[in-house]
Design a protein around this motif. Sequence first.
Motif, PDB file in Angstrom:
ATOM      1  N   GLY A   9      -2.585 -34.563 -60.530  1.00  0.00           N
ATOM      2  CA  GLY A   9      -2.662 -33.108 -60.599  1.00  0.00           C
ATOM      3  C   GLY A   9      -3.515 -32.531 -59.490  1.00  0.00           C
ATOM      4  O   GLY A   9      -4.307 -31.612 -59.700  1.00  0.00           O
ATOM      5  N   ASP A  12      -3.495 -28.394 -57.397  1.00  0.00           N
ATOM      6  CA  ASP A  12      -4.044 -27.116 -57.858  1.00  0.00           C
ATOM      7  C   ASP A  12      -5.349 -27.345 -58.616  1.00  0.00           C
ATOM      8  O   ASP A  12      -5.687 -28.476 -58.949  1.00  0.00           O
ATOM      9  CB  ASP A  12      -3.033 -26.422 -58.801  1.00  0.00           C
ATOM     10  CG  ASP A  12      -2.837 -24.961 -58.433  1.00  0.00           C
ATOM     11  OD1 ASP A  12      -3.832 -24.323 -58.037  1.00  0.00           O
ATOM     12  OD2 ASP A  12      -1.698 -24.478 -58.526  1.00  0.00           O
ATOM     13  N   GLY A  13      -6.039 -26.244 -58.898  1.00  0.00           N
ATOM     14  CA  GLY A  13      -7.173 -26.242 -59.821  1.00  0.00           C
ATOM     15  C   GLY A  13      -8.232 -27.289 -59.551  1.00  0.00           C
ATOM     16  O   GLY A  13      -8.586 -27.577 -58.410  1.00  0.00           O
ATOM     17  N   ILE A  14      -8.701 -27.885 -60.647  1.00  0.00           N
ATOM     18  CA  ILE A  14      -9.830 -28.808 -60.569  1.00  0.00           C
ATOM     19  C   ILE A  14      -9.468 -30.078 -59.784  1.00  0.00           C
ATOM     20  O   ILE A  14     -10.313 -30.672 -59.110  1.00  0.00           O
ATOM     21  CB  ILE A  14     -10.337 -29.153 -62.003  1.00  0.00           C
ATOM     22  CG1 ILE A  14     -11.737 -29.739 -61.969  1.00  0.00           C
ATOM     23  CG2 ILE A  14      -9.353 -30.046 -62.740  1.00  0.00           C
ATOM     24  CD1 ILE A  14     -12.380 -29.803 -63.349  1.00  0.00           C
ATOM     25  N   ASN A  35       5.468 -31.214 -57.318  1.00  0.00           N
ATOM     26  CA  ASN A  35       6.234 -30.263 -56.515  1.00  0.00           C
ATOM     27  C   ASN A  35       6.044 -30.625 -55.036  1.00  0.00           C
ATOM     28  O   ASN A  35       4.934 -30.540 -54.512  1.00  0.00           O
ATOM     29  CB  ASN A  35       5.708 -28.846 -56.818  1.00  0.00           C
ATOM     30  CG  ASN A  35       6.362 -27.771 -55.969  1.00  0.00           C
ATOM     31  OD1 ASN A  35       6.596 -27.964 -54.775  1.00  0.00           O
ATOM     32  ND2 ASN A  35       6.642 -26.643 -56.579  1.00  0.00           N
ATOM     33  N   LYS A  38       4.248 -27.888 -52.839  1.00  0.00           N
ATOM     34  CA  LYS A  38       2.822 -27.742 -53.158  1.00  0.00           C
ATOM     35  C   LYS A  38       2.040 -28.981 -52.727  1.00  0.00           C
ATOM     36  O   LYS A  38       0.895 -28.881 -52.275  1.00  0.00           O
ATOM     37  CB  LYS A  38       2.628 -27.517 -54.666  1.00  0.00           C
ATOM     38  CG  LYS A  38       2.872 -26.094 -55.104  1.00  0.00           C
ATOM     39  CD  LYS A  38       2.536 -25.894 -56.564  1.00  0.00           C
ATOM     40  CE  LYS A  38       1.048 -25.726 -56.789  1.00  0.00           C
ATOM     41  NZ  LYS A  38       0.748 -25.339 -58.207  1.00  0.00           N
ATOM     42  N   ALA A  60       5.303 -37.449 -58.215  1.00  0.00           N
ATOM     43  CA  ALA A  60       5.810 -37.920 -59.520  1.00  0.00           C
ATOM     44  C   ALA A  60       5.648 -36.814 -60.553  1.00  0.00           C
ATOM     45  O   ALA A  60       4.626 -36.123 -60.590  1.00  0.00           O
ATOM     46  CB  ALA A  60       5.049 -39.158 -59.970  1.00  0.00           C
ATOM     47  N   ASP A  61       6.684 -36.649 -61.401  1.00  0.00           N
ATOM     48  CA  ASP A  61       6.597 -35.719 -62.528  1.00  0.00           C
ATOM     49  C   ASP A  61       6.272 -36.536 -63.772  1.00  0.00           C
ATOM     50  O   ASP A  61       7.087 -37.332 -64.224  1.00  0.00           O
ATOM     51  CB  ASP A  61       7.930 -34.990 -62.696  1.00  0.00           C
ATOM     52  CG  ASP A  61       7.851 -33.914 -63.781  1.00  0.00           C
ATOM     53  OD1 ASP A  61       6.933 -33.985 -64.635  1.00  0.00           O
ATOM     54  OD2 ASP A  61       8.704 -33.020 -63.762  1.00  0.00           O
ATOM     55  N   PHE A  62       5.074 -36.359 -64.319  1.00  0.00           N
ATOM     56  CA  PHE A  62       4.624 -37.185 -65.437  1.00  0.00           C
ATOM     57  C   PHE A  62       5.279 -36.814 -66.769  1.00  0.00           C
ATOM     58  O   PHE A  62       5.041 -37.481 -67.773  1.00  0.00           O
ATOM     59  CB  PHE A  62       3.095 -37.127 -65.553  1.00  0.00           C
ATOM     60  CG  PHE A  62       2.392 -37.851 -64.432  1.00  0.00           C
ATOM     61  CD1 PHE A  62       3.058 -38.794 -63.662  1.00  0.00           C
ATOM     62  CD2 PHE A  62       1.060 -37.599 -64.157  1.00  0.00           C
ATOM     63  CE1 PHE A  62       2.421 -39.467 -62.636  1.00  0.00           C
ATOM     64  CE2 PHE A  62       0.405 -38.272 -63.131  1.00  0.00           C
ATOM     65  CZ  PHE A  62       1.081 -39.200 -62.379  1.00  0.00           C
TER      66      PHE A  62
END
Length: 65
Positions: A9, A12-14, A35, A38, A60-62
């Motif tokens: 992940g 984005d974010g953390i 994505n 991204k 990879a899409d988890f």
Amino acid sequence: MVKTILITGATDGIGKHLAKKLASEGHQVILHGRNPHKLELALQEVRAVSLRGRVSSYLADFSKL
Ligand SMILES: NC(=O)c1ccc[n+]([C@@H]2O[C@H](COP(=O)([O-])OP(=O)(O)OC[C@H]3O[C@@H](n4cnc5c(N)ncnc54)[C@H](OP(=O)(O)O)[C@@H]3O)[C@@H](O)[C@H]2O)c1
């Protein structure tokens, strides 16, 4: 000690914040994202602040294990 660190992940974010911090300290960072667009943007962003430029990515899409 320089480490090799995979961050899930990281687009984005953390996750992205952590990736930039660790890369700026000289660690080898592997960014994970689902994505492709991204992930490429995050790769460029993290490489720009990386101390040694050792940044790569993994797509990879988890939700589809
Ligand atoms: N305990 C705490 O105090 C605390 C504080 C902050 C955050 N958190 C937790 O930490 C996590 C991240 O938070 P955030 O604010 O950084 O969220 P975010 O900005 O939404 O980032 C989430 C990351 O996960 C990726 N992701 C989501 N679903 C995915 C899937 N199915 N397969 C692969 N990657 C997927 C996203 O990719 P895309 O960009 O493709 O969507 C993004 O890179 C959350 O679970 C949040 O609840 C906890």
